[in-house]
Enzyme design. Sequence first.
Site, PDB file in Angstrom:
ATOM      1  N   GLU A   1     -27.776  22.440  14.861  1.00 22.33           N
ATOM      2  CA  GLU A   1     -26.896  21.780  13.886  1.00 22.33           C
ATOM      3  C   GLU A   1     -27.574  20.609  13.238  1.00 22.33           C
ATOM      4  O   GLU A   1     -27.927  19.786  13.834  1.00 22.33           O
ATOM      5  CB  GLU A   1     -25.499  21.450  14.463  1.00 22.33           C
ATOM      6  CG  GLU A   1     -24.578  21.158  13.489  1.00 22.33           C
ATOM      7  CD  GLU A   1     -23.395  20.842  14.113  1.00 22.33           C
ATOM      8  OE1 GLU A   1     -23.027  21.423  15.343  1.00 22.33           O
ATOM      9  OE2 GLU A   1     -22.721  20.250  13.301  1.00 22.33           O
TER      10      GLU A   1
ATOM     11  N   LYS B   1     -15.501  18.535  20.369  1.00 16.51           N
ATOM     12  CA  LYS B   1     -16.477  19.239  20.008  1.00 16.51           C
ATOM     13  C   LYS B   1     -17.680  18.157  19.537  1.00 16.51           C
ATOM     14  O   LYS B   1     -18.906  18.318  19.811  1.00 16.51           O
ATOM     15  CB  LYS B   1     -16.124  20.081  19.062  1.00 16.51           C
ATOM     16  CG  LYS B   1     -17.224  21.410  18.631  1.00 16.51           C
ATOM     17  CD  LYS B   1     -18.193  20.989  17.658  1.00 16.51           C
ATOM     18  CE  LYS B   1     -19.392  21.871  17.281  1.00 16.51           C
ATOM     19  NZ  LYS B   1     -20.539  21.454  16.474  1.00 16.51           N
TER      20      LYS B   1
ATOM     21  N   ASP C   1     -27.677  23.215  32.894  1.00 16.18           N
ATOM     22  CA  ASP C   1     -26.524  23.980  32.625  1.00 16.18           C
ATOM     23  C   ASP C   1     -25.143  23.759  31.631  1.00 16.18           C
ATOM     24  O   ASP C   1     -24.442  23.037  32.209  1.00 16.18           O
ATOM     25  CB  ASP C   1     -25.965  24.609  33.880  1.00 16.18           C
ATOM     26  CG  ASP C   1     -24.927  25.922  33.710  1.00 16.18           C
ATOM     27  OD1 ASP C   1     -24.417  25.993  32.804  1.00 16.18           O
ATOM     28  OD2 ASP C   1     -25.012  26.721  34.757  1.00 16.18           O
TER      29      ASP C   1
ATOM     30  N   HIS D   1     -23.615  15.616   5.111  1.00 13.48           N
ATOM     31  CA  HIS D   1     -23.945  16.897   5.647  1.00 13.48           C
ATOM     32  C   HIS D   1     -24.765  17.607   4.475  1.00 13.48           C
ATOM     33  O   HIS D   1     -25.520  18.522   4.857  1.00 13.48           O
ATOM     34  CB  HIS D   1     -23.115  17.730   6.072  1.00 13.48           C
ATOM     35  CG  HIS D   1     -22.508  17.711   7.589  1.00 13.48           C
ATOM     36  ND1 HIS D   1     -23.118  18.888   8.585  1.00 13.48           N
ATOM     37  CD2 HIS D   1     -21.875  16.767   8.382  1.00 13.48           C
ATOM     38  CE1 HIS D   1     -22.817  18.439   9.663  1.00 13.48           C
ATOM     39  NE2 HIS D   1     -22.053  17.404   9.574  1.00 13.48           N
TER      40      HIS D   1
END
Length: 433
Positions: free
Chosen positions: A83, A267, A283, A381
């Site tokens: 991202e 998130k 992991d 962004h």
Amino acid sequence: MNDTHNSQLSKFYKRSLQERRDVIQTWVGSGRSVGEVLDGNLRVEQADSMVENAVGIYSLPLGIATNFLINQRDYLVPMVIEEPSVIAAASHAAKLFREGGGFHTSSDAPVMIGQIQVLDVPDLIGAVQRLDTVKAMLIAKANEVSGSILKRGGGVIDLEIRVFEDTEVGPMVIVHLLMDTRDAMGANAINTAVEYIAPDVAEISGGRTHLRILSNLTDRRKAKAWGIVPASALETENKDGYAVIKAIVEASVFAEVDPYRAATHNKGVMNGIDAVVMATGNDWRAVEAGAHAFAARRGAYTSLSTFRQNEAGDLYAEIELPLAVGIVGGATRVHPVAQLALDILGVTSAQELAEVIVAVGLAQNFAAVKALAGEGIQKGHMRMHARQIAMAAGATVEMVPLIVDTLIRENNIRLERATALVKQLNETEQDKR
Ligand code: NDP
């Protein structure tokens, strides 16, 4: 150790890729060739021994977040993520926290929980009493298979008993084995231990043991980070620092009370956490599972971090979550880039790695919340998004800046437009020949 290093690498993003690699080479010293590791990457033969039915390698970008000062020590942070904007945002946030003295962290000992499910127990109270009486024996027995972890000062440290009296499949006794797995994430280590003592648990309880597996809600293995961003560092053209802090606190409380917002807030935390977890070969599904289960620990899903104004008027930020990561075991020692990532971090224990990761999570989260509480995130962004669109449209490296400028100028960041521009540039090129 990188104690003499300064992670404030001015205009790192403006340097060429080779120059950045040179900086990292100096940072890690001459032991390992950064270029060779990154170009060699994981080999397909190695992949073949890692997973079943392997056919190839799937690559992702590895970048370096700068400016991190954690417990007065400088860290460069390797991040693996597809991202755009995440690495830049983490670096920017770390710079602002640095103005308040950097991040401070703490962590629990690396204690994993292994679960043994016991069913068909004829006498629940008696079973619990008997298990409790022989606790020391069960711990000692589990330690017979703790291997080198025991010699390193870890091993099984406790046993707890939980009861679900009335479930759809009858009463259930759940035995928790608590094991300090030292520098390993410890899934295999704890799984081995619970499988080993399960027959004894069955015999002592008089019941039937069923599942024997770790819990990914590793809430005995939490890491915490906190830090201050001075109000003066948050001033913008239109707002003073106090107004920015007020906006950030309002956003924080939104995530604390509303699970819909909390999911997105967290998130943002995991953007930073997963990227370092992946870079170090750990992991990330385990870390994700633990983080979200922890976020719901009080019955309602909530945010992992909080932001408040402190008495001095500055922004105080704090985060805590379970972080089961290792610097040995799993893919950490198999994947050559993971080894390089650990070298770049210079961490010497699993706890130190967890503390760096939690600080990155706080930085990432702060950057997103600050942007959202300010001008919104789309502005920042846009450029990176336009780059991805240009590349998806088949733009060459030379074409990308031109196409990005055009897409932004026209306020039309769409694949269709980028494809037309690529076609146009290709035609112009052909005409020149
Ligand atoms: P490993 O078994 O690969 O590594 C741990 C072992 O490394 C230890 O048992 C010990 O073995 C050895 N070791 C060497 N040095 C040290 C040290 N300093 N500290 C601790 N141990 C050391 O991996 P883990 O047990 O960490 O398990 C992680 C893996 O398990 C990951 O790949 C994960 O994806 C996977 N996994 C995850 C699950 C989940 O999250 N639900 C379920 C099952 C697997 P020795 O005594 O032989 O020296």
